[in-house]
Design a protein around this motif. Structure first.
Motif, PDB file in Angstrom:
ATOM      1  N   GLY A  71       0.042  -7.915  -2.632  1.00  0.00           N
ATOM      2  CA  GLY A  71      -0.266  -9.152  -1.928  1.00  0.00           C
ATOM      3  C   GLY A  71      -0.489 -10.299  -2.893  1.00  0.00           C
ATOM      4  N   SER A  72      -0.284 -11.523  -2.405  1.00  0.00           N
ATOM      5  CA  SER A  72      -0.419 -12.678  -3.300  1.00  0.00           C
ATOM      6  C   SER A  72      -1.877 -12.991  -3.620  1.00  0.00           C
ATOM      7  N   LEU A  73      -2.813 -12.553  -2.774  1.00  0.00           N
ATOM      8  CA  LEU A  73      -4.220 -12.782  -3.096  1.00  0.00           C
ATOM      9  C   LEU A  73      -4.607 -12.034  -4.367  1.00  0.00           C
ATOM     10  N   GLN A  74      -4.019 -10.851  -4.572  1.00  0.00           N
ATOM     11  CA  GLN A  74      -4.267 -10.142  -5.821  1.00  0.00           C
ATOM     12  C   GLN A  74      -3.601 -10.856  -6.995  1.00  0.00           C
ATOM     13  N   ALA A  75      -2.428 -11.432  -6.759  1.00  0.00           N
ATOM     14  CA  ALA A  75      -1.790 -12.239  -7.798  1.00  0.00           C
ATOM     15  C   ALA A  75      -2.698 -13.391  -8.207  1.00  0.00           C
ATOM     16  N   ASP A  76      -3.281 -14.068  -7.213  1.00  0.00           N
ATOM     17  CA  ASP A  76      -4.225 -15.146  -7.500  1.00  0.00           C
ATOM     18  C   ASP A  76      -5.385 -14.642  -8.362  1.00  0.00           C
ATOM     19  N   ALA A  77      -5.956 -13.516  -7.935  1.00  0.00           N
ATOM     20  CA  ALA A  77      -7.119 -12.974  -8.632  1.00  0.00           C
ATOM     21  C   ALA A  77      -6.780 -12.609 -10.073  1.00  0.00           C
ATOM     22  N   PHE A  78      -5.616 -12.011 -10.292  1.00  0.00           N
ATOM     23  CA  PHE A  78      -5.200 -11.664 -11.649  1.00  0.00           C
ATOM     24  C   PHE A  78      -5.118 -12.900 -12.530  1.00  0.00           C
ATOM     25  N   THR A 213       4.495 -11.802   2.790  1.00  0.00           N
ATOM     26  CA  THR A 213       3.663 -11.738   3.990  1.00  0.00           C
ATOM     27  C   THR A 213       4.209 -12.610   5.105  1.00  0.00           C
ATOM     28  N   LYS A 214       4.637 -13.820   4.771  1.00  0.00           N
ATOM     29  CA  LYS A 214       5.034 -14.785   5.795  1.00  0.00           C
ATOM     30  C   LYS A 214       6.491 -14.634   6.201  1.00  0.00           C
ATOM     31  N   THR A 215       7.311 -14.027   5.346  1.00  0.00           N
ATOM     32  CA  THR A 215       8.740 -13.903   5.637  1.00  0.00           C
ATOM     33  C   THR A 215       9.147 -12.508   6.088  1.00  0.00           C
ATOM     34  N   VAL A 216       8.340 -11.487   5.777  1.00  0.00           N
ATOM     35  CA  VAL A 216       8.617 -10.112   6.217  1.00  0.00           C
ATOM     36  C   VAL A 216       7.525  -9.684   7.191  1.00  0.00           C
ATOM     37  N   CYS A 217       6.344  -9.368   6.678  1.00  0.00           N
ATOM     38  CA  CYS A 217       5.170  -9.126   7.522  1.00  0.00           C
ATOM     39  C   CYS A 217       3.964  -8.918   6.619  1.00  0.00           C
ATOM     40  N   PRO A 218       2.739  -9.163   7.127  1.00  0.00           N
ATOM     41  CA  PRO A 218       1.550  -8.997   6.292  1.00  0.00           C
ATOM     42  C   PRO A 218       1.333  -7.570   5.812  1.00  0.00           C
ATOM     43  N   GLY A 219       1.728  -6.587   6.631  1.00  0.00           N
ATOM     44  CA  GLY A 219       1.398  -5.201   6.323  1.00  0.00           C
ATOM     45  C   GLY A 219       2.061  -4.646   5.080  1.00  0.00           C
ATOM     46  N   VAL A 220       3.133  -5.268   4.606  1.00  0.00           N
ATOM     47  CA  VAL A 220       3.772  -4.742   3.398  1.00  0.00           C
ATOM     48  C   VAL A 220       2.914  -4.975   2.155  1.00  0.00           C
ATOM     49  N   ARG A 221       2.064  -5.996   2.172  1.00  0.00           N
ATOM     50  CA  ARG A 221       1.172  -6.311   1.048  1.00  0.00           C
ATOM     51  C   ARG A 221       1.946  -6.380  -0.266  1.00  0.00           C
ATOM     52  N   VAL A 222       2.947  -7.227  -0.308  1.00  0.00           N
ATOM     53  CA  VAL A 222       3.733  -7.419  -1.526  1.00  0.00           C
ATOM     54  C   VAL A 222       3.731  -8.903  -1.875  1.00  0.00           C
ATOM     55  N   GLN A 248       4.665   1.389  -4.617  1.00  0.00           N
ATOM     56  CA  GLN A 248       6.104   1.481  -4.810  1.00  0.00           C
ATOM     57  C   GLN A 248       6.865   1.602  -3.489  1.00  0.00           C
ATOM     58  N   VAL A 249       6.308   2.317  -2.521  1.00  0.00           N
ATOM     59  CA  VAL A 249       7.010   2.511  -1.253  1.00  0.00           C
ATOM     60  C   VAL A 249       7.204   1.170  -0.542  1.00  0.00           C
ATOM     61  N   SER A 250       6.142   0.401  -0.403  1.00  0.00           N
ATOM     62  CA  SER A 250       6.263  -0.882   0.298  1.00  0.00           C
ATOM     63  C   SER A 250       7.184  -1.831  -0.455  1.00  0.00           C
ATOM     64  N   GLU A 251       7.133  -1.794  -1.780  1.00  0.00           N
ATOM     65  CA  GLU A 251       8.006  -2.677  -2.558  1.00  0.00           C
ATOM     66  C   GLU A 251       9.466  -2.269  -2.428  1.00  0.00           C
ATOM     67  N   ALA A 252       9.736  -0.977  -2.353  1.00  0.00           N
ATOM     68  CA  ALA A 252      11.112  -0.512  -2.168  1.00  0.00           C
ATOM     69  C   ALA A 252      11.638  -0.899  -0.790  1.00  0.00           C
ATOM     70  N   ILE A 253      10.785  -0.845   0.223  1.00  0.00           N
ATOM     71  CA  ILE A 253      11.193  -1.271   1.561  1.00  0.00           C
ATOM     72  C   ILE A 253      11.520  -2.765   1.560  1.00  0.00           C
ATOM     73  N   VAL A 254      10.655  -3.552   0.938  1.00  0.00           N
ATOM     74  CA  VAL A 254      10.914  -4.990   0.848  1.00  0.00           C
ATOM     75  C   VAL A 254      12.210  -5.258   0.088  1.00  0.00           C
ATOM     76  N   TYR A 255      12.440  -4.504  -0.985  1.00  0.00           N
ATOM     77  CA  TYR A 255      13.680  -4.691  -1.738  1.00  0.00           C
ATOM     78  C   TYR A 255      14.900  -4.446  -0.859  1.00  0.00           C
ATOM     79  N   GLN A 256      14.905  -3.345  -0.130  1.00  0.00           N
ATOM     80  CA  GLN A 256      16.049  -3.048   0.729  1.00  0.00           C
ATOM     81  C   GLN A 256      16.208  -4.111   1.817  1.00  0.00           C
ATOM     82  N   PHE A 257      15.099  -4.590   2.343  1.00  0.00           N
ATOM     83  CA  PHE A 257      15.128  -5.642   3.365  1.00  0.00           C
ATOM     84  C   PHE A 257      15.743  -6.917   2.799  1.00  0.00           C
TER      85      PHE A 257
END
Length: 372
Positions: A71-78, A213-222, A248-257
């Motif tokens: 998720g981008s909130l973790q990106a912010d925190a990092f 989150t806004k273009t795919v869905c919040p639940g992927v948390r990527v 890795q699973v959610s990121e792979a799903i987003v990649y395929q999407f």
């Protein structure tokens, strides 16, 4: 619709009818078929390799400049943890995302809120702050369809902000999860691309964050960060110590999407639905709430309203809740003030709910006005 049914303008999340569930299910199947070993194992802290490259190509950078996060909130925190130490000056918008304020306060930052105009951050006010001697480590900016105000930073102001960052030596944190959700107007270049291209002589002053989150869905948390290699590398080492690798699973799903082009169709669906909702909300506000002031957004999830001075939102919020409508008070997004303002999210409400929700809100405002 009965009064007991909650109409929520509170949460910046998409309603289920605009999420491509079928596309995500198909993407999940492709992800497991294509790389069952890779996505079920530990990865590295930088994220799933194919998605990392897809993001790098999207932004015309090297993969080494990309870090994928939960998720981008973790990106912010990092990034905040990496750059900001107790007592460091940090510029934020006025108003800004409430969790930005929380995260920076928890780090002990000295926060300076700079006003927003209809075309984004007031750069003259920022320039005066800098000329007064304030030397920020970081300026956090949400350039497109800002949360909570809904405004967009103009091209001229993007250039001016880059000039100031270059002159005074601070990092621009371009927090940009809403850029793709555009209803009208032309897309503006991200400051990241202007920085990379050397626009006005800048080099390496922008770190960019975004999210699916806004273009795919919040639940992927990527979400992800893009920035100078040395900053991304340092944050990646911190991430390794924190969790070894993101999901890795959610990121792979987003990649395929994304790789299939499904994301483009998803963005079109979201933009069409939210554009209609924003128009209906603006029309309903004008019809039902006398004296309301707002800037109608060109994209994104949020609309910020200013109410007459005699209307205190601390009183409006519980009155609205009693009538089955949820809103967020403006003071949550400010260090001080916002007592007559509300943030309205139109992403999770369907068109047939909006006018009824505004009618209930108007009734709550009238009830508060009668108390004065």
């Amino acid at each position: 619709m009965t009064p007991e049914q909650l109409i929520s303008f509170a949460r910046g999340a998409p309603s289920i009818d605009i999420i491509d569930v079928a596309g995500l299910k198909a993407a999940a199947g492709r992800a497991f078929d294509a790389d069952p070993v890779g996505i079920t194992a530990y990865g590295t802290s930088v994220g799933y390799g194919p998605l990392r490259k897809w993001i790098a190509d999207k932004h015309s950078v090297a993969p080494e400049q990309v870090l994928i996060t939960n998720g981008s909130l973790q990106a912010d925190a990092f990034l905040f943890d990496h750059l900001v130490k107790p007592g460091d000056a940090v510029v934020v918008e006025k108003p800004t995302y409430d969790r930005t304020l929380l995260g920076l306060r928890n780090l002990g930052a000295e926060l300076h809120q700079v006003s927003l105009d209809e075309d984004g951050l007031n750069v003259d006010e920022l320039r005066a702050l800098l000329e007064s001697g304030v030397r920020p480590k970081l300026a956090h900016v949400i350039p497109n369809y800002q949360n909570p105000a809904g405004v967009t930073l103009s091209l001229a102001k993007r250039r001016a902000l880059l000039d100031l960052a270059n002159q005074y030596g601070f990092t621009i944190f371009e927090d940009d999860p809403y850029a793709e959700i555009r209803f009208r107007g032309d897309a503006l270049p991200p400051m990241l691309s202007m920085d990379i291209a050397g626009d006005a002589g800048q080099r390496g002053v922008v770190v960019h964050a975004s999210s699916f989150t806004k273009t795919v869905c919040p639940g992927v948390r990527v979400g992800y960060l893009v920035g100078p290699t040395e900053i991304i590398g340092a944050i990646a080492r911190t991430a390794t110590n924190l969790y070894i690798s993101p999901g890795q699973v959610s990121e792979a799903i987003v990649y395929q999407f994304c790789a299939s082009g499904d994301i483009d169709r998803s963005i079109q669906t979201v933009c069409a639905a939210l554009g209609e909702r924003a128009r209906v909300l603006a029309a309903s506000l004008r019809e039902h709430i006398p004296g309301v002031r707002f800037t109608e957004p060109d994209g994104g999830y949020f609309l910020w309203i200013d109410l007459p001075e005699e209307v205190e939102v601390d009183l409006v919020v519980p009155e609205a809740a009693a009538r089955g409508v949820a809103v967020v008070k403006g003071s949550d997004f400010l260090l001080e003030g916002g007592n007559h303002s509300l943030r309205l999210a139109y992403s999770a409400v369907t068109v047939d709910q909006i006018d009824e929700g505004v009618r209930r809100l108007a009734d709550a405002i009238r009830a508060v006005a009668k108390q004065n």
